[in-house]
Design a protein around this motif. Structure first.
Motif, PDB file in Angstrom:
ATOM      1  N   ILE A 594      45.940   1.663  41.072  1.00  0.00           N
ATOM      2  CA  ILE A 594      45.442   0.538  42.479  1.00  0.00           C
ATOM      3  C   ILE A 594      44.004   0.927  42.822  1.00  0.00           C
ATOM      4  CG2 ILE A 594      45.700  -0.346  44.237  1.00  0.00           C
ATOM      5  CD1 ILE A 594      49.096   0.391  44.042  1.00  0.00           C
ATOM      6  N   PHE A 595      43.467   2.207  43.017  1.00  0.00           N
ATOM      7  CA  PHE A 595      41.868   2.509  43.452  1.00  0.00           C
ATOM      8  C   PHE A 595      40.601   2.478  42.334  1.00  0.00           C
ATOM      9  CE2 PHE A 595      38.120   5.877  43.265  1.00  0.00           C
ATOM     10  CZ  PHE A 595      37.437   5.415  44.577  1.00  0.00           C
ATOM     11  N   PHE A 596      41.155   2.211  41.351  1.00  0.00           N
ATOM     12  CA  PHE A 596      40.276   2.260  40.542  1.00  0.00           C
ATOM     13  C   PHE A 596      40.108   0.992  39.471  1.00  0.00           C
ATOM     14  CE2 PHE A 596      40.635   6.609  37.727  1.00  0.00           C
ATOM     15  CZ  PHE A 596      39.503   7.468  39.055  1.00  0.00           C
ATOM     16  N   VAL A 597      41.213   0.108  40.257  1.00  0.00           N
ATOM     17  CA  VAL A 597      41.626  -1.345  39.607  1.00  0.00           C
ATOM     18  C   VAL A 597      39.951  -2.529  40.661  1.00  0.00           C
ATOM     19  CG1 VAL A 597      42.545  -4.062  40.198  1.00  0.00           C
ATOM     20  CG2 VAL A 597      43.412  -1.810  38.390  1.00  0.00           C
ATOM     21  N   LEU A 598      40.638  -1.900  42.049  1.00  0.00           N
ATOM     22  CA  LEU A 598      39.716  -2.002  43.549  1.00  0.00           C
ATOM     23  C   LEU A 598      38.673  -2.177  43.350  1.00  0.00           C
ATOM     24  CD1 LEU A 598      42.166  -0.879  46.073  1.00  0.00           C
ATOM     25  CD2 LEU A 598      41.381  -3.474  45.267  1.00  0.00           C
ATOM     26  N   VAL A 599      38.205  -0.799  42.450  1.00  0.00           N
ATOM     27  CA  VAL A 599      36.330   0.320  41.712  1.00  0.00           C
ATOM     28  C   VAL A 599      35.838  -1.281  41.081  1.00  0.00           C
ATOM     29  CG1 VAL A 599      35.242   1.327  41.218  1.00  0.00           C
ATOM     30  CG2 VAL A 599      36.536   1.985  42.773  1.00  0.00           C
ATOM     31  N   GLY A 600      36.958  -1.371  39.999  1.00  0.00           N
ATOM     32  CA  GLY A 600      36.335  -2.437  39.009  1.00  0.00           C
ATOM     33  C   GLY A 600      35.989  -3.355  39.422  1.00  0.00           C
ATOM     34  N   THR A 601      36.722  -4.420  39.885  1.00  0.00           N
ATOM     35  CA  THR A 601      36.493  -5.617  40.612  1.00  0.00           C
ATOM     36  C   THR A 601      35.394  -5.744  41.508  1.00  0.00           C
ATOM     37  OG1 THR A 601      39.287  -5.146  40.160  1.00  0.00           O
ATOM     38  CG2 THR A 601      37.737  -7.799  41.567  1.00  0.00           C
ATOM     39  N   PHE A 602      35.885  -4.841  42.423  1.00  0.00           N
ATOM     40  CA  PHE A 602      34.688  -4.884  43.766  1.00  0.00           C
ATOM     41  C   PHE A 602      32.578  -4.491  43.033  1.00  0.00           C
ATOM     42  CE2 PHE A 602      38.688  -5.808  44.844  1.00  0.00           C
ATOM     43  CZ  PHE A 602      38.591  -7.382  45.526  1.00  0.00           C
ATOM     44  N   THR A 603      33.330  -3.866  42.497  1.00  0.00           N
ATOM     45  CA  THR A 603      31.486  -2.853  42.249  1.00  0.00           C
ATOM     46  C   THR A 603      30.602  -3.734  41.620  1.00  0.00           C
ATOM     47  OG1 THR A 603      32.753  -1.014  41.679  1.00  0.00           O
ATOM     48  CG2 THR A 603      29.900  -1.140  40.946  1.00  0.00           C
ATOM     49  N   ARG A 604      29.566  -4.865  42.453  1.00  0.00           N
ATOM     50  CA  ARG A 604      28.430  -5.192  41.793  1.00  0.00           C
ATOM     51  C   ARG A 604      28.168  -4.966  40.280  1.00  0.00           C
ATOM     52  NH1 ARG A 604      24.012  -6.647  46.604  1.00  0.00           N
ATOM     53  NH2 ARG A 604      23.638  -8.149  44.743  1.00  0.00           N
ATOM     54  N   VAL A 614      33.975  -3.332  31.542  1.00  0.00           N
ATOM     55  CA  VAL A 614      35.022  -3.191  32.901  1.00  0.00           C
ATOM     56  C   VAL A 614      35.889  -3.959  32.812  1.00  0.00           C
ATOM     57  CG1 VAL A 614      34.113  -3.649  35.077  1.00  0.00           C
ATOM     58  CG2 VAL A 614      32.167  -3.402  34.239  1.00  0.00           C
ATOM     59  N   ARG A 615      35.847  -4.911  31.756  1.00  0.00           N
ATOM     60  CA  ARG A 615      36.882  -5.853  31.639  1.00  0.00           C
ATOM     61  C   ARG A 615      38.574  -4.722  31.154  1.00  0.00           C
ATOM     62  NH1 ARG A 615      35.170 -12.460  30.454  1.00  0.00           N
ATOM     63  NH2 ARG A 615      34.697 -12.717  32.692  1.00  0.00           N
ATOM     64  N   ILE A 616      37.965  -4.435  30.242  1.00  0.00           N
ATOM     65  CA  ILE A 616      38.759  -3.306  29.158  1.00  0.00           C
ATOM     66  C   ILE A 616      39.190  -1.942  30.604  1.00  0.00           C
ATOM     67  CG2 ILE A 616      39.328  -1.810  27.214  1.00  0.00           C
ATOM     68  CD1 ILE A 616      37.274  -3.381  25.896  1.00  0.00           C
ATOM     69  N   PHE A 617      38.242  -1.575  31.410  1.00  0.00           N
ATOM     70  CA  PHE A 617      38.993  -0.592  31.972  1.00  0.00           C
ATOM     71  C   PHE A 617      39.752  -0.617  33.154  1.00  0.00           C
ATOM     72  CE2 PHE A 617      37.633   1.249  36.377  1.00  0.00           C
ATOM     73  CZ  PHE A 617      37.678   2.504  35.954  1.00  0.00           C
ATOM     74  N   ILE A 618      39.538  -2.732  33.592  1.00  0.00           N
ATOM     75  CA  ILE A 618      40.382  -2.463  34.737  1.00  0.00           C
ATOM     76  C   ILE A 618      41.724  -3.061  33.706  1.00  0.00           C
ATOM     77  CG2 ILE A 618      41.341  -4.628  36.530  1.00  0.00           C
ATOM     78  CD1 ILE A 618      37.304  -5.395  36.915  1.00  0.00           C
ATOM     79  N   LEU A 619      41.971  -3.432  32.945  1.00  0.00           N
ATOM     80  CA  LEU A 619      43.309  -3.891  32.172  1.00  0.00           C
ATOM     81  C   LEU A 619      43.457  -2.523  31.842  1.00  0.00           C
ATOM     82  CD1 LEU A 619      44.358  -6.701  31.114  1.00  0.00           C
ATOM     83  CD2 LEU A 619      43.424  -5.920  28.709  1.00  0.00           C
ATOM     84  N   PHE A 620      42.902  -1.860  31.342  1.00  0.00           N
ATOM     85  CA  PHE A 620      43.911   0.198  30.963  1.00  0.00           C
ATOM     86  C   PHE A 620      44.423   0.180  32.321  1.00  0.00           C
ATOM     87  CE2 PHE A 620      43.502   4.003  31.893  1.00  0.00           C
ATOM     88  CZ  PHE A 620      43.903   4.395  30.182  1.00  0.00           C
ATOM     89  N   LEU A 622      45.027  -1.835  35.137  1.00  0.00           N
ATOM     90  CA  LEU A 622      45.827  -2.958  34.939  1.00  0.00           C
ATOM     91  C   LEU A 622      47.708  -1.626  34.398  1.00  0.00           C
ATOM     92  CD1 LEU A 622      44.654  -6.199  35.883  1.00  0.00           C
ATOM     93  CD2 LEU A 622      46.054  -4.604  37.622  1.00  0.00           C
ATOM     94  N   VAL A 623      47.306  -1.785  33.382  1.00  0.00           N
ATOM     95  CA  VAL A 623      48.522  -0.728  32.727  1.00  0.00           C
ATOM     96  C   VAL A 623      49.490  -0.598  32.362  1.00  0.00           C
ATOM     97  CG1 VAL A 623      49.469  -0.740  30.464  1.00  0.00           C
ATOM     98  CG2 VAL A 623      48.128  -3.194  30.701  1.00  0.00           C
ATOM     99  N   VAL A 624      48.377   0.895  34.052  1.00  0.00           N
ATOM    100  CA  VAL A 624      48.811   2.048  33.848  1.00  0.00           C
ATOM    101  C   VAL A 624      49.837   1.990  34.987  1.00  0.00           C
ATOM    102  CG1 VAL A 624      48.010   3.834  34.519  1.00  0.00           C
ATOM    103  CG2 VAL A 624      47.166   3.491  32.499  1.00  0.00           C
ATOM    104  N   GLY A 625      49.239   0.934  36.231  1.00  0.00           N
ATOM    105  CA  GLY A 625      49.937   0.921  37.577  1.00  0.00           C
ATOM    106  C   GLY A 625      50.936   0.468  37.259  1.00  0.00           C
ATOM    107  N   GLY A 626      51.306  -0.822  36.726  1.00  0.00           N
ATOM    108  CA  GLY A 626      52.217  -1.695  36.307  1.00  0.00           C
ATOM    109  C   GLY A 626      53.220  -1.036  35.663  1.00  0.00           C
TER     110      GLY A 626
END
Length: 695
Positions: A594-604, A614-620, A622-626
């Protein structure tokens, strides 16, 4: 020498002992607790060599943990008001006096201490030095007032009975040096009650009176909502509470003020306004879990799994339960409020089957109502032959009847019970001013009791109990001539508000100790209406209950078991988490994802930075969290915070089942199996479900 507890005790501590003395009774022997053995003795005269440590309000008890024994003393008590001139106190702060001079630090010992301290701090406990708050006025009128206070106390509501057992054993049999009874110990034994107590001085139709509400929680089978359900082999049911509503008329010695100036002695008579008799009326009700073997098994789902064992196996336990109820209260009107559809129907059916097995030749009837399918279901004995024929079962589908905020329809239950309520009466006693022991002249007895239950014996139960209390109070006030016939106290707005507040406070206290939050539906109790704001508050309480019952109630149940003696600490370590490391780590991986998804989404992002990585990082993540979330939810029994001292049998079974499922998991099954060779289920199965202390 008085057998009432000392109001003031000084503690003297030295390397070899603790000495307890009462400065107001210098002739009384000193109670000495030797260190580090914990041996008790009485000493005539003061012991030299002990510097005075502090003055305390009383001794709560003594408890042995894994490495040391502790004396628990009450350091601060808050006056709650006077009841017939006797001050009632609430325990505010306590201190643990260790018997070892050099405390040994050990993780389990520290956990035990933390559990007990949190428990005592959160538990509403009350006591009085001169009045027995564990017994109803009716029971008190039948007791020998010359007995010490602790001997008169009702065993069910003597909350600190287990931790007082060292003093009580010493009182009964002494030691090798002091043989036989030791009555001089009596004033050091202070019985404490757990529950709710409020004393309100008020007036109705310009008549001053004191309104008191006391709810006593039984120490038998006490615990938290999902870890304590149904009945045990001895006939004790979970969440058993006795509620007594008391009205005192013409009394100048109640309330916080105590003896009112000038009003104490009039016309040569004590305690009267204008010398009128002091009238005491009380009305008693009980609540308790459905008396069959049943459980609700936490598995992180919002509605836990319901388990009911065969009703026949619980007949002897239920018989023991109702034998005691009938002996104490007379006829029992069993009002059952669980739903007649859905999952609760199984509990309703089990209860009805149990009553049919208990009463001889039962006859059933269903009373129809024009507005609904089924109104009441009544099981009654057709012939009167035995004790159990004093059980009268009445079913009322509370949720169905009051749906759509039609709460006035709960009145239908009162109409159904009307004859029984008329017949059962209430207790009425009159003060005998010449009696030094404060005995009452009994004018009337309550001859039966209404025992109400829903699934938790909290929310629906409290609504019905407050309605029954209202019925009884109106009747008492009319009988006394305070209200004219045909009038109810609803006409006095201030009194109505006070009555509602008392019962809503009662609902919250009982609910908090069992479920962790205030009660639901208290907007109806407080205001007489079901409101949208109240429904929102109920939603918030329900969500909080879910979180607490799944993730925080294990340690709370452990604290109950420790304080009440249902578990005796031993040398083996019990607070070790024996789940495979990988299973333990999954909630942490979920938090990281959850922390990494938030970092990836809100980092400028820099203007020329590539977006794809960045999208691959967030997607990865998200899959792990799910996956983690799904794993936790699918194997919920591995993540419920279970009691560790007295493990529940279904927790052990569910744990084994969940672990075997995890071993078959396609993603982590092999890893768990590989690191699982030494896994012990001690976390669940330690020591034959905890040694029971049979007193």
């Amino acid at each position: 020498m008085t057998s009432l507890p000392f109001r003031d005790i000084n503690v003297h501590a030295s390397a070899s002992h603790y000495a307890f003395t009462s400065p107001s009774t210098p002739s009384a022997p000193t109670l000495v607790v030797d260190r580090p053995t914990g041996d008790l003795r009485l000493n005539d005269g003061a012991l030299l060599g002990g510097k005075r440590v502090s003055s305390i309000a009383g001794i709560l008890g003594m408890i042995r943990l894994r490495l040391d024994k502790y004396i628990i003393v009450i350091t601060k008590a808050q006056p709650m008001g006077r009841l017939k001139g006797h001050m009632i106190y609430k325990v505010i702060a306590t201190e643990f006096l260790p018997l070892r001079e050099q405390p040994l630090h050990d993780p389990d010992e520290d956990t035990y201490l933390a559990l007990l301290k949190t428990f005592i701090k959160s538990g509403p406990m009350y006591f009085s030095y001169s009045f027995d708050i564990t017994n109803t006025f009716q029971r008190q009128s039948q007791l020998d007032q010359s007995q010490p206070l602790w001997k008169r106390a009702d065993d069910r509501f003597f909350w600190n009975r287990f931790i007082q057992s060292d003093l009580i054993d010493f009182r009964s049999s002494g030691t090798r040096q002091h043989h036989g009874h030791q009555p001089d110990v009596d004033p050091y034994i202070l019985p404490v009650m757990f529950g709710m107590l409020e004393i309100q001085t008020t007036r109705i139709n310009s008549t001053p009176l004191t309104l008191v509400l006391i709810t006593r929680r039984s120490r038998h089978r006490a615990g938290t909502r999902y870890f304590s359900r149904g009945i045990d082999e001895q006939g004790h049911v979970s969440n058993f509470n006795e509620t007594e509503q008391i009205v005192i008329l013409n009394d100048t010695t109640s309330g916080l003020g105590g003896f009112a100036g000038g009003g104490g002695m009039q016309n040569g008579k004590v305690g009267g306004s204008g010398g009128k008799e002091v009238q005491i009326m009380s009305y008693v009700q009980t609540r308790g879990s459905v008396p069959v073997y049943w459980a609700e098994i936490n598995n992180l789902k919002y509605t836990p799994k319901l388990q009911i064992r065969g009703v026949e196996t619980a007949v002897s336990a239920a018989k023991a339960h109702f034998d005691e109820q009938i002996r104490l209260y007379g006829d029992n009107y069993l009002v059952n409020l669980v739903n007649q559809k859905g999952r609760e129907k199984r509990v309703k059916d089990a209860y009805e089957q149990m009553v049919k097995l208990l009463v001889s030749s039962p006859s059933e009837r269903t009373q129809q109502d024009q507005l609904s399918d089924e109104k009441f279901h009544v099981v009654e004995p057709s012939g009167r032959h035995q004790t159990m024929d004093r059980l009268h079962y009445v079913y009322f589908d509370f949720h169905n009847e009051t749906k759509g905020l039609k709460w006035h329809r709960a009145q239908l239950l009162l109409d159904q019970l009307n004859d029984a309520l008329e017949k059962q009466q209430y207790f009425r006693g009159v003060d005998m001013p010449a009696d030094l022991e404060g005995r009452l002249e009994v004018r009337n007895h309550q001859t039966s009791v209404v025992r109400t239950n829903c699934m938790d014996c909290l929310d629906r139960t409290n609504v019905v109990q407050s309605m029954l209390a209202r019925f009884a109070l109106n009747r008492q006030l009319v009988d006394l001539g305070v209200l004219p016939r045909g009038q109810t106290f609803t006409s006095d707005e201030d009194f109505e508000i006070l009555f509602r507040k008392l019962w809503a406070d009662n609902a919250d206290v009982v609910s908090r100790s069992y479920s962790g939050t205030g009660a639901l539906k208290t907007d109806f109790t407080r205001t007489g209406k079901r409101t949208k704001a109240g429904a929102l508050q109920d939603l918030q309480n329900s969500i909080t209950r879910y979180a607490k019952n799944n993730f925080m109630d294990g340690p709370k149940q452990d604290a109950f078991d420790l304080f009440l003696g249902a578990y005796l600490p031993r040398a083996n370590q019990v607070f070790v988490d024996s789940r495979p490391l990988l299973v333990q780590s999954i909630p942490y991986i979920l938090a990281f994802s959850i922390f990494f998804v938030l970092v990836g989404t809100f980092t400028r992002q820099l203007p020329d930075a590539a977006i794809l990585p960045v999208r691959i990082f967030i997607l990865f993540w998200l899959v792990v969290g799910g996956w983690c979330l799904n794993f936790i939810y699918s194997n919920g029994m591995l993540y419920v915070n279970w009691p560790k001292l007295n493990p529940r049998p279904w927790a052990t079974e569910g744990y084994q089942e969940a672990i075997s499922n995890v071993r078959k998991d396609k993603v982590i099954g092999n890893l768990v199996t590989r690191h699982d060779r030494t896994l012990s289920t001690a976390r669940y199965t330690n020591a034959e479900e905890g040694k029971k202390r049979i007193e």
